[in-house]
Design an enzyme around this catalytic site. Structure first.
Site, PDB file in Angstrom:
ATOM      1  N   HIS A 202      -1.629  -2.803  -5.867  1.00 57.46           N
ATOM      2  CA  HIS A 202      -1.837  -3.265  -4.563  1.00 57.46           C
ATOM      3  C   HIS A 202      -3.256  -3.751  -3.967  1.00 57.46           C
ATOM      4  CE1 HIS A 202      -1.305  -3.192  -0.006  1.00 57.46           C
ATOM      5  NE2 HIS A 202      -0.134  -3.361  -0.176  1.00 57.46           N
TER       6      HIS A 202
ATOM      7  N   LYS B 158       5.679   5.300   5.043  1.00 62.50           N
ATOM      8  CA  LYS B 158       6.774   5.004   3.951  1.00 62.50           C
ATOM      9  C   LYS B 158       7.310   6.432   3.575  1.00 62.50           C
ATOM     10  CE  LYS B 158       3.562   1.742   1.764  1.00 62.50           C
ATOM     11  NZ  LYS B 158       4.247   0.611   2.197  1.00 62.50           N
TER      12      LYS B 158
ATOM     13  N   CYS C 274       1.318  -8.147  -1.452  1.00 55.39           N
ATOM     14  CA  CYS C 274      -0.053  -7.745  -1.527  1.00 55.39           C
ATOM     15  C   CYS C 274      -0.383  -7.411  -2.979  1.00 55.39           C
ATOM     16  CB  CYS C 274      -0.170  -6.409  -0.527  1.00 55.39           C
ATOM     17  SG  CYS C 274      -0.044  -7.058   1.313  1.00 55.39           S
TER      18      CYS C 274
END
Length: 411
Positions: A122, A225, A366
């Site tokens: 990421h 998350k 990303c």
């Protein structure tokens, strides 16, 4: 009532429609929905205990401090850190990674050194290391992929050398959903004298994590998350490393004593927690950990693997679907399915599926260097969590089957 129905009932948003359709939420890799008890914990804090922690000798401040520090202890136990002061609260995994890059990277990486990361990282675990290398005259190197999209074993063996100072890698890829061999990487890096930074954003919500067994030097994740609110993140670091690092932010609560020309910094963890902290977020994180512990990772992993296997099998029946990281049945696959629809841009796929109440991700996730490596501009991603069901997958497949037809491309 089966488990999925029971769990879904705990999440207010999952019971709300999207337009004329019931919501099928499959963007859990980006953020998860929040159960009622997490929302209640946040609301209760602001309703009944709102005060600045660590600063007041009055009852509300003491209670706010207790809530905040108990969340730290619970987080320590959740990932099996050795000490609670090895847990640093940040606003997300991105800030945690930047803290390590600025505080450790800039002070320990020099000209001629090397930093090694995976091509699948990421941006949050890539761009900070680009910056460190540019500022210090070091070289940024990459672990590339095998044909099956796993990390190259040859690169792991050959690119960790005596020049390597930092290895930064995700435990689970946010695009491919593959579990990386972190313990092997840590062992090789330590033998070479390097430290290892592990991004656990896509692992902590979905599997049991033991940072002591992993032997990671730094480990980061985001609360949002894993059922808790946005704005609370975690950095775990080994005590000796954290003590050797300069502060990342300066200000209130991270000091021991300040004079006109000199400041003594507070001990861990306060040294890295300048300013007023997100106590409401910590309360939500604490409640989220309690909820996940009750569900149990044995159930979470089993449910996600079953849904992923079922989704992939249905998608392989569609000859216009291209899958990534889903080539065969494998043990290191988590609940992320990344794909493209032939002749259809991922954004169009997502928009059409949204019209049927199905929420998926579309874009570069990303991870643009990975997209370039895969020779794709963007991909679609469906990411499952334990509250998703086989019926959710069926609705996902039904919506997916209509995408090309909507655009006049046929089935």
């Amino acid at each position: 009532m089966n488990n999925t129905v029971k769990f879904k009932a705990d999440f207010p948003l999952l019971g709300k429609p999207m337009g004329n359709n019931p919501l099928v939420y499959l963007d859990n890799g980006a953020t998860t929905q929040k159960p009622g008890e997490v929302i209640k914990a946040i609301t209760e804090y602001y309703d009944s205990f709102n005060a600045n922690p660590h600063r007041g000798a009055y009852e509300l401040s003491i209670k706010a401090t207790d809530i905040y520090e108990n969340a730290r202890i619970k987080t320590q136990q959740f990932i099996n850190a050795k000490y609670s002061h090895e847990i640093i609260f940040t606003k997300n995994a991105t800030e945690s990674l930047n803290l390590v890059a600025y505080s450790y990277g800039l002070s320990h990486v020099g000209a001629g050194d090397e930093v090694l990361i995976a091509i699948s990282e990421h941006h949050s675990n890539l761009v900070p290391w680009q910056y460190v290398c540019q500022m210090k005259g070091a070289t940024l190197k990459y672990i590339y992929l095998e044909e099956d999209h796993n990390l190259s074993q040859r690169d792991i063996e050959e690119k960790i050398t005596e020049k390597t100072k930092v290895v930064a890698v995700a435990q689970v890829s946010n695009v491919l959903g593959l579990i990386n061999p972190v313990k092997e990487i840590v062992e090789r890096a330590h033998k070479a004298g390097a430290v290892v930074v592990v991004d656990g954003s896509q692992s902590v919500p979905h599997m049991a994590v033991d940072v002591q067994d992993m032997d990671a030097d730094f480990f980061v994740f985001s609360g949002h998350k894993m059922l808790s609110p946005m704005g609370i993140g975690v950095l775990y670091g080994k005590e000796a490393l954290l003590n050797d690092m300069p502060p990342f932010l300066m200000g209130g609560d991270m000091i021991d004593y300040v004079e006109e020309q000199h400041t003594d910094y507070a001990p861990l963890p306060a040294k890295f927690e300048a300013g007023t902290q997100n106590v409401g977020g910590a309360a939500g994180l604490s409640a989220a950990i309690d909820y996940l512990n009750r569900v149990g990772f044995e159930y979470i992993e089993k449910q996600e693997k079953e849904l992923t296997k079922y989704a992939i099998s249905r998608m392989k029946e569609m000859d216009y679907i291209e899958l990534y990281g889903c080539d065969s049945s494998r043990d290191n696959k988590t609940g992320i399915v990344t794909f493209n629809v032939k002749d259809v841009h991922p954004h169009d796929v997502s928009t059409i599926m949204d019209a049927h109440g199905v929420a998926i991700r579309a874009g570069h996730h990303c991870a643009q260097p990975l997209m370039i490596y895969l020779k794709q501009n963007a991909t679609c991603r469906a990411s499952f969590y334990f509250y998703n069901s086989k019926e959710d997958v069926d609705k996902f497949i039904e919506a997916l089957s209509k995408v090309r037809g909507v655009l006049g491309l046929g089935a």
